[in-house]
Design a protein around this motif. Structure first.
Motif, PDB file in Angstrom:
ATOM      1  N   GLY A 229       0.840  -1.197   0.000  1.00  0.00           N
ATOM      2  CA  GLY A 229       0.000   0.000   0.000  1.00  0.00           C
ATOM      3  C   GLY A 229       0.869   1.239   0.000  1.00  0.00           C
ATOM      4  O   GLY A 229       2.103   1.165   0.090  1.00  0.00           O
ATOM      5  N   PRO A 230       0.274   2.419  -0.130  1.00  0.00           N
ATOM      6  CA  PRO A 230       1.066   3.646  -0.126  1.00  0.00           C
ATOM      7  C   PRO A 230       1.736   3.859   1.226  1.00  0.00           C
ATOM      8  O   PRO A 230       1.267   3.386   2.258  1.00  0.00           O
ATOM      9  CB  PRO A 230       0.025   4.741  -0.430  1.00  0.00           C
ATOM     10  CG  PRO A 230      -1.285   4.137  -0.038  1.00  0.00           C
ATOM     11  CD  PRO A 230      -1.161   2.669  -0.286  1.00  0.00           C
ATOM     12  N   GLY A 231       2.831   4.570   1.210  1.00  0.00           N
ATOM     13  CA  GLY A 231       3.547   4.857   2.448  1.00  0.00           C
ATOM     14  C   GLY A 231       2.774   5.793   3.360  1.00  0.00           C
ATOM     15  O   GLY A 231       1.875   6.524   2.920  1.00  0.00           O
ATOM     16  N   GLN A 232       3.132   5.771   4.620  1.00  0.00           N
ATOM     17  CA  GLN A 232       2.471   6.618   5.615  1.00  0.00           C
ATOM     18  C   GLN A 232       3.318   7.866   5.842  1.00  0.00           C
ATOM     19  O   GLN A 232       4.453   7.772   6.300  1.00  0.00           O
ATOM     20  CB  GLN A 232       2.308   5.853   6.937  1.00  0.00           C
ATOM     21  CG  GLN A 232       1.550   6.614   8.008  1.00  0.00           C
ATOM     22  CD  GLN A 232       0.089   6.858   7.619  1.00  0.00           C
ATOM     23  OE1 GLN A 232      -0.515   6.036   6.955  1.00  0.00           O
ATOM     24  NE2 GLN A 232      -0.450   7.987   8.025  1.00  0.00           N
ATOM     25  N   PRO A 233       2.806   9.043   5.522  1.00  0.00           N
ATOM     26  CA  PRO A 233       3.592  10.260   5.727  1.00  0.00           C
ATOM     27  C   PRO A 233       3.869  10.489   7.210  1.00  0.00           C
ATOM     28  O   PRO A 233       3.122  10.024   8.075  1.00  0.00           O
ATOM     29  CB  PRO A 233       2.690  11.373   5.163  1.00  0.00           C
ATOM     30  CG  PRO A 233       1.679  10.667   4.328  1.00  0.00           C
ATOM     31  CD  PRO A 233       1.494   9.322   4.933  1.00  0.00           C
ATOM     32  N   PRO A 234       4.956  11.189   7.534  1.00  0.00           N
ATOM     33  CA  PRO A 234       5.270  11.451   8.944  1.00  0.00           C
ATOM     34  C   PRO A 234       4.248  12.394   9.571  1.00  0.00           C
ATOM     35  O   PRO A 234       3.635  13.230   8.889  1.00  0.00           O
ATOM     36  CB  PRO A 234       6.654  12.113   8.876  1.00  0.00           C
ATOM     37  CG  PRO A 234       6.723  12.707   7.500  1.00  0.00           C
ATOM     38  CD  PRO A 234       5.947  11.769   6.625  1.00  0.00           C
ATOM     39  N   SER A 235       4.066  12.256  10.855  1.00  0.00           N
ATOM     40  CA  SER A 235       3.151  13.130  11.575  1.00  0.00           C
ATOM     41  C   SER A 235       3.810  14.486  11.813  1.00  0.00           C
ATOM     42  O   SER A 235       5.008  14.575  12.100  1.00  0.00           O
ATOM     43  CB  SER A 235       2.776  12.498  12.921  1.00  0.00           C
ATOM     44  OG  SER A 235       2.023  13.416  13.697  1.00  0.00           O
ATOM     45  N   LEU A 236       3.034  15.532  11.666  1.00  0.00           N
ATOM     46  CA  LEU A 236       3.531  16.891  11.909  1.00  0.00           C
ATOM     47  C   LEU A 236       3.030  17.441  13.238  1.00  0.00           C
ATOM     48  O   LEU A 236       3.140  18.636  13.502  1.00  0.00           O
ATOM     49  CB  LEU A 236       3.105  17.824  10.762  1.00  0.00           C
ATOM     50  CG  LEU A 236       3.612  17.428   9.367  1.00  0.00           C
ATOM     51  CD1 LEU A 236       3.117  18.429   8.325  1.00  0.00           C
ATOM     52  CD2 LEU A 236       5.127  17.359   9.342  1.00  0.00           C
ATOM     53  N   ASP A 237       2.497  16.558  14.068  1.00  0.00           N
ATOM     54  CA  ASP A 237       1.992  16.961  15.379  1.00  0.00           C
ATOM     55  C   ASP A 237       3.173  17.095  16.337  1.00  0.00           C
ATOM     56  O   ASP A 237       3.639  16.117  16.923  1.00  0.00           O
ATOM     57  CB  ASP A 237       0.982  15.936  15.893  1.00  0.00           C
ATOM     58  CG  ASP A 237       0.329  16.391  17.203  1.00  0.00           C
ATOM     59  OD1 ASP A 237       0.521  17.579  17.565  1.00  0.00           O
ATOM     60  OD2 ASP A 237      -0.351  15.574  17.842  1.00  0.00           O
ATOM     61  N   MET A 238       3.689  18.310  16.470  1.00  0.00           N
ATOM     62  CA  MET A 238       4.875  18.555  17.288  1.00  0.00           C
ATOM     63  C   MET A 238       4.541  19.548  18.400  1.00  0.00           C
ATOM     64  O   MET A 238       3.524  20.239  18.383  1.00  0.00           O
ATOM     65  CB  MET A 238       6.020  19.108  16.423  1.00  0.00           C
ATOM     66  CG  MET A 238       6.420  18.197  15.273  1.00  0.00           C
ATOM     67  SD  MET A 238       7.740  18.903  14.287  1.00  0.00           S
ATOM     68  CE  MET A 238       7.949  17.624  13.052  1.00  0.00           C
ATOM     69  N   GLU A 239       5.457  19.587  19.367  1.00  0.00           N
ATOM     70  CA  GLU A 239       5.262  20.530  20.473  1.00  0.00           C
ATOM     71  C   GLU A 239       5.470  21.966  20.016  1.00  0.00           C
ATOM     72  O   GLU A 239       4.869  22.890  20.548  1.00  0.00           O
ATOM     73  CB  GLU A 239       6.235  20.192  21.609  1.00  0.00           C
ATOM     74  CG  GLU A 239       5.998  18.820  22.235  1.00  0.00           C
ATOM     75  CD  GLU A 239       6.974  18.545  23.354  1.00  0.00           C
ATOM     76  OE1 GLU A 239       7.838  19.409  23.613  1.00  0.00           O
ATOM     77  OE2 GLU A 239       6.883  17.460  23.967  1.00  0.00           O
ATOM     78  N   THR A 240       6.336  22.150  19.018  1.00  0.00           N
ATOM     79  CA  THR A 240       6.599  23.499  18.524  1.00  0.00           C
ATOM     80  C   THR A 240       5.418  24.011  17.714  1.00  0.00           C
ATOM     81  O   THR A 240       4.882  23.305  16.869  1.00  0.00           O
ATOM     82  CB  THR A 240       7.866  23.509  17.652  1.00  0.00           C
ATOM     83  OG1 THR A 240       8.940  22.937  18.386  1.00  0.00           O
ATOM     84  CG2 THR A 240       8.221  24.929  17.224  1.00  0.00           C
ATOM     85  N   ALA A 241       5.039  25.231  17.973  1.00  0.00           N
ATOM     86  CA  ALA A 241       3.920  25.826  17.235  1.00  0.00           C
ATOM     87  C   ALA A 241       4.324  26.050  15.782  1.00  0.00           C
ATOM     88  O   ALA A 241       5.463  26.425  15.502  1.00  0.00           O
ATOM     89  CB  ALA A 241       3.512  27.152  17.879  1.00  0.00           C
ATOM     90  N   PRO A 242       3.411  25.797  14.817  1.00  0.00           N
ATOM     91  CA  PRO A 242       3.759  25.997  13.407  1.00  0.00           C
ATOM     92  C   PRO A 242       3.950  27.475  13.082  1.00  0.00           C
ATOM     93  O   PRO A 242       3.443  28.364  13.795  1.00  0.00           O
ATOM     94  CB  PRO A 242       2.550  25.420  12.671  1.00  0.00           C
ATOM     95  CG  PRO A 242       1.418  25.559  13.639  1.00  0.00           C
ATOM     96  CD  PRO A 242       2.020  25.353  14.994  1.00  0.00           C
TER      97      PRO A 242
END
Length: 426
Positions: A229-242
């Motif tokens: 299946g397609p790859g799983q993109p990395p999560s961008l849920d980080m402690e640092t505010a975008p």
């Protein structure tokens, strides 16, 4: 360094019935130069048998010559020599200059490898590393004037040595490993030549040489297997505010949809007959927005896609439904009408005439590429590829009710809900 210092000796190999003497492409090229030039195929067969029987003694390799004592079937021994022209000093200069220009060439040599691009670049510089037709000259004390079973056996043994170490060929051409690496090191660390040095002009490979080398180059690698299946993109849920203006959730969704599309394209590329299919046209921004929305984004993302595509939420949902039935073709049928004329109209009428028995044929009102059932909330739409799309009226809108089919009766049954419509719903 004396000629004796440049000599390398390889121990005799034990008998190896059935052994393949050349696994690498350059080893096969060495044997091809021998086999193509041999006048007597029986000598080739005899030499292979002697080599597999372990009849070749220790092999001495030095610039321009390889030597071994070969034991014949009757127990007699013969000194066999095979000669290969050494490269001139100017040829070695060109080879060294070429090699230091690409770090990969030096790395390959250190791995005892001889990749095709190294040989090709050398040939482009006017240096033929591999022997060609007639380049392997034979000398044997058995009295043969051409290659005999003894020299052939020696060549087959050397092909096995070449598989293990590409420097064996370079030694035959006139440079031992230590000297060659010292010269490469010296040139790699030397200051850049003066800019005013004469420009040798463009170099290339003679067309006849390139064609002749085609059948000795290694085959293309096998196609990779399709991942599960397609790859799983990395999560961008980080402690640092975008950063300002960056929406991590939207970025994650775009990455996931990109991975899914890449997987679809790879699956098609690995499928049968891919090379005969027409290249897909690039999606417009509006079409791509529908494709993105078909991935079932969160509500906020769906609203952004609707606004970006110039649609309201209901219009986008309708477009998404069409997309799931048939991609760009289904979306085009939803949003565009066209006038059916000439041969296309004749074929459409013939299909409608033959789809039902006389007493079952529905009454249809035609307008452009749409045939609406009179007294019912169903409609047929004709695509430019002569396929029929089922539509059903829901409220005030005509909505796609299934994928395209070749038979108008089947399409109308889908619109009436008598057959399964959307295989991708859920």
């Amino acid at each position: 360094m004396t000629e004796h210092d440049k000599e390398r000796t390889f121990a005799a190999q034990p008998p190896a019935p059935g052994r393949s003497f050349a696994q690498t492409w350059w080893g096969r090229a060495w044997l091809r130069a021998l086999e193509d030039a041999a006048l007597d195929s029986e000598q080739i067969k005899s030499g292979r048998r002697l080599a597999r029987a372990g009849a070749v003694g220790a092999v001495s390799v030095r610039p321009g010559r390889i030597t071994a004592v070969v034991r014949d079937n009757d127990g007699s021994t013969h000194r066999a020599d095979v000669l290969l022209q050494e490269l001139s000093e100017s040829q070695w200069d060109r080879f060294l200059d070429m090699a230091v220009e690409r770090a990969g060439h030096v790395a390959a040599l250190l791995d005892r490898d001889m990749p095709p691009h190294l040989v090709e670049d050398a040939a482009a510089a006017g240096v033929e590393l591999l022997p060609g037709l007639g380049d392997l000259e034979a000398e044997c004390d058995c009295g043969a004037w051409d290659h005999c079973g003894h020299t052939v056996a020696l060549c087959y043994q050397v092909a096995w040595l070449l598989d293990q170490d590409a420097f064996v060929l370079l030694l035959m051409r006139g440079r031992d490993e230590r000297t060659l690496l010292d010269e490469l090191q010296a040139r790699s660390s030397a200051p850049t030549r003066e800019a005013a040095a004469p420009n040798p002009g463009p170099v290339g490979v003679d067309a006849s040489e390139a064609y002749a080398a085609g059948d000795i180059l290694p085959p293309l690698p096998a196609l990779p297997a399709l991942p599960e299946g397609p790859g799983q993109p990395p999560s961008l849920d980080m402690e640092t505010a975008p950063a300002s203006g960056v929406d991590p959730a939207a970025l994650e969704y775009v990455a996931a949809m990109t991975a899914s599309e890449a997987y679809r394209l790879l699956a098609e590329a690995l499928g049968a007959g891919h090379g005969q299919r027409a290249v897909e046209e690039e999606l417009t921004l509006v079409q791509d927005a529908v494709r993105m929305a078909a991935g079932r984004p969160e509500e906020a993302m769906a609203r952004r896609l609707a606004e970006g595509s110039g649609r309201g939420r209901e219009e986008l949902e309708l477009a998404v439904r069409a997309w799931r039935y048939g991609g760009v073709a289904a979306l085009t049928v939803l949003e565009e009408g066209w006038t059916v004329e000439g041969e296309s109209l004749a074929r459409a009428r013939a299909a409608l005439q033959s789809a039902w028995d006389e007493d079952e044929r529905p009454r249809l009102r035609a307008a452009h590429n749409r045939w609406t059932a009179i007294g019912a909330s169903t409609q047929l739409r004709l695509g430019r590829d002569s396929r029929w799309w089922p539509y059903r009226k829901e409220g005030v809108r005509w909505s796609p009710a299934g994928p395209a089919v070749g038979d108008p009766a089947t399409a109308l049954a889908m619109a009436e809900g008598e057959t399964s419509g959307d295989p991708t719903s859920g």
